[in-house]
Motif scaffolding. Structure first.
Motif, short mmCIF file in Angstrom:
data_model
loop_
_atom_site.label_atom_id
_atom_site.label_comp_id
_atom_site.label_asym_id
_atom_site.label_seq_id
_atom_site.Cartn_x
_atom_site.Cartn_y
_atom_site.Cartn_z
N GLU A 43 44.54 34.53 27.74
CA GLU A 43 45.93 34.73 28.17
C GLU A 43 46.47 36.10 27.77
OE1 GLU A 43 44.77 30.65 28.25
OE2 GLU A 43 44.73 32.09 26.58
N GLN A 44 45.92 36.67 26.70
CA GLN A 44 46.34 38.00 26.27
C GLN A 44 45.63 39.09 27.05
OE1 GLN A 44 45.15 37.05 22.25
NE2 GLN A 44 47.26 37.21 21.50
N ALA A 45 44.39 38.85 27.41
CA ALA A 45 43.59 39.88 28.08
C ALA A 45 43.80 39.91 29.60
CB ALA A 45 42.11 39.67 27.77
N ARG A 46 44.02 38.73 30.22
CA ARG A 46 44.05 38.65 31.68
C ARG A 46 45.06 39.60 32.33
NH1 ARG A 46 44.01 39.48 36.00
NH2 ARG A 46 43.56 38.20 37.85
N PRO A 47 46.30 39.72 31.82
CA PRO A 47 47.26 40.63 32.47
C PRO A 47 46.81 42.09 32.46
CG PRO A 47 48.41 39.10 31.01
CD PRO A 47 46.94 38.97 30.71
N TRP A 48 45.89 42.43 31.54
CA TRP A 48 45.44 43.80 31.40
C TRP A 48 44.10 44.04 32.09
CZ3 TRP A 48 48.73 47.21 29.29
CH2 TRP A 48 49.75 46.71 28.48
N ALA A 49 43.60 43.07 32.85
CA ALA A 49 42.24 43.13 33.36
C ALA A 49 41.94 44.41 34.14
CB ALA A 49 41.94 41.90 34.22
N GLU A 50 42.79 44.75 35.10
CA GLU A 50 42.53 45.94 35.92
C GLU A 50 42.59 47.20 35.07
OE1 GLU A 50 41.26 48.01 39.01
OE2 GLU A 50 41.52 45.83 39.07
N ALA A 51 43.55 47.27 34.15
CA ALA A 51 43.66 48.44 33.27
C ALA A 51 42.43 48.54 32.36
CB ALA A 51 44.93 48.35 32.43
N SER A 88 33.39 45.25 34.56
CA SER A 88 33.84 45.65 35.88
C SER A 88 33.65 44.53 36.91
CB SER A 88 33.09 46.91 36.32
OG SER A 88 33.51 47.33 37.60
N SER A 89 32.50 43.88 36.87
CA SER A 89 32.22 42.79 37.81
C SER A 89 33.16 41.61 37.58
CB SER A 89 30.77 42.33 37.67
OG SER A 89 29.88 43.37 38.04
N TRP A 90 33.45 41.32 36.33
CA TRP A 90 34.39 40.24 36.01
C TRP A 90 35.76 40.49 36.62
CZ3 TRP A 90 38.45 40.48 32.05
CH2 TRP A 90 39.09 39.26 31.83
N VAL A 91 36.27 41.71 36.43
CA VAL A 91 37.59 42.05 36.96
C VAL A 91 37.58 42.03 38.49
CG1 VAL A 91 39.38 43.82 37.08
CG2 VAL A 91 38.19 43.40 34.91
N GLU A 92 36.59 42.67 39.08
CA GLU A 92 36.53 42.73 40.54
C GLU A 92 36.34 41.35 41.16
OE1 GLU A 92 33.44 45.49 41.36
OE2 GLU A 92 34.56 47.22 40.59
N GLY A 93 35.76 40.43 40.41
CA GLY A 93 35.53 39.08 40.91
C GLY A 93 36.66 38.12 40.66
N GLY A 94 37.81 38.63 40.19
CA GLY A 94 38.97 37.77 39.98
C GLY A 94 39.27 37.44 38.54
N ALA A 95 38.47 37.95 37.60
CA ALA A 95 38.69 37.75 36.16
C ALA A 95 38.87 36.28 35.79
CB ALA A 95 39.89 38.57 35.69
N PRO A 96 37.91 35.41 36.15
CA PRO A 96 38.06 33.99 35.83
C PRO A 96 37.95 33.69 34.34
CG PRO A 96 35.88 34.41 36.73
CD PRO A 96 36.66 35.69 36.89
N ARG A 97 38.61 32.61 33.95
CA ARG A 97 38.60 32.19 32.55
C ARG A 97 37.30 31.49 32.19
NH1 ARG A 97 42.70 27.62 30.58
NH2 ARG A 97 41.19 26.39 31.78
N GLY A 98 36.89 30.53 33.01
CA GLY A 98 35.69 29.77 32.72
C GLY A 98 35.94 28.61 31.78
#
Length: 208
Positions: A43-51, A88-98
């Motif tokens: 929850e802390q990292a997801r908003p910053w994924a693209e950055a 990079s692949s995680w972010v480009e793929g939608g940054a799922p939590r899992g």
């Protein structure tokens, strides 16, 4: 969880892969009470994924600055090419939590190891031929032009070449002291050389 409109196109998840990379490379600074904002939870990292993706692709984070594998350093934070690709692949793929059951066990943030005490400093500009035996504990960029790339090597009298550090696309934020995991001894006659012969790098010798 991802937003309802988010399309997930990767099998890489926060829980399984990304959290482990962050634990290894980011948590020494990005932690509660640390010098940078906390990235310990999805929850802390997801908003910053693209950055985050942009920072690691540009090698601005972690702020290491040296090419991995050329020299052997303490507290080496630089990401490997594989780690950069995974983020990079995680972010480009939608940054799922899992599946959070796959998260690694809680671990303390990596603390910086205590470096050896450095004493005398020798300044290398172009090339420097040693007149006596020295033991190098660390190296530090000094007057290196912005954007420059250079390698610092040691050519021993027997012809052996030792890598010390490779700075790539230098920026002032990379001006730090790079402590070797094990101090290196060089005999008189060793030539310390910067390739290409630009800028200057300090050798911090092992102190008493």
């Amino acid at each position: 969880m991802a937003d309802a409109h988010e399309i997930i196109t990767t099998k890489i998840t926060w829980a399984r892969e990304i959290s482990r990379v962050f634990n290894r490379r980011c948590r020494s600074c990005h932690r509660s009470g640390g010098p940078a904002f906390d990235l310990g939870a999805y929850e802390q990292a997801r908003p910053w994924a693209e950055a985050i993706k942009q920072e690691v692709l540009e090698r601005r984070m972690p702020p290491w600055g040296a090419i991995k594998g050329f020299g052997d350093f303490r507290d080496e934070d630089g990401l490997t090419e594989m780690e950069i690709a995974v983020i990079s692949s995680w972010v480009e793929g939608g940054a799922p939590r899992g599946d959070l059951s796959l998260l690694p066990k809680p671990m303390k943030a990596n603390e910086r190891s205590t470096p050896p005490k450095a004493g005398e400093i020798l300044l290398a500009k172009g090339s420097l031929t040693l007149e006596r035996t020295i033991k190098v504990a660390a190296v530090r960029p000094e007057a290196v032009p912005e954007g420059a790339s250079l390698r610092l090597i040691a050519e021993r009298p027997n012809g052996a070449v030792e890598p010390l550090i490779w700075l790539y696309g230098y920026a002032s934020r990379f001006r730090r002291t790079y402590y070797l995991k094990t101090p290196m001894s060089f005999d008189a006659g060793t030539r310390i050389r910067i390739q290409p012969a630009i800028g200057s790098v300090s050798l911090l010798l092992l102190g008493g």
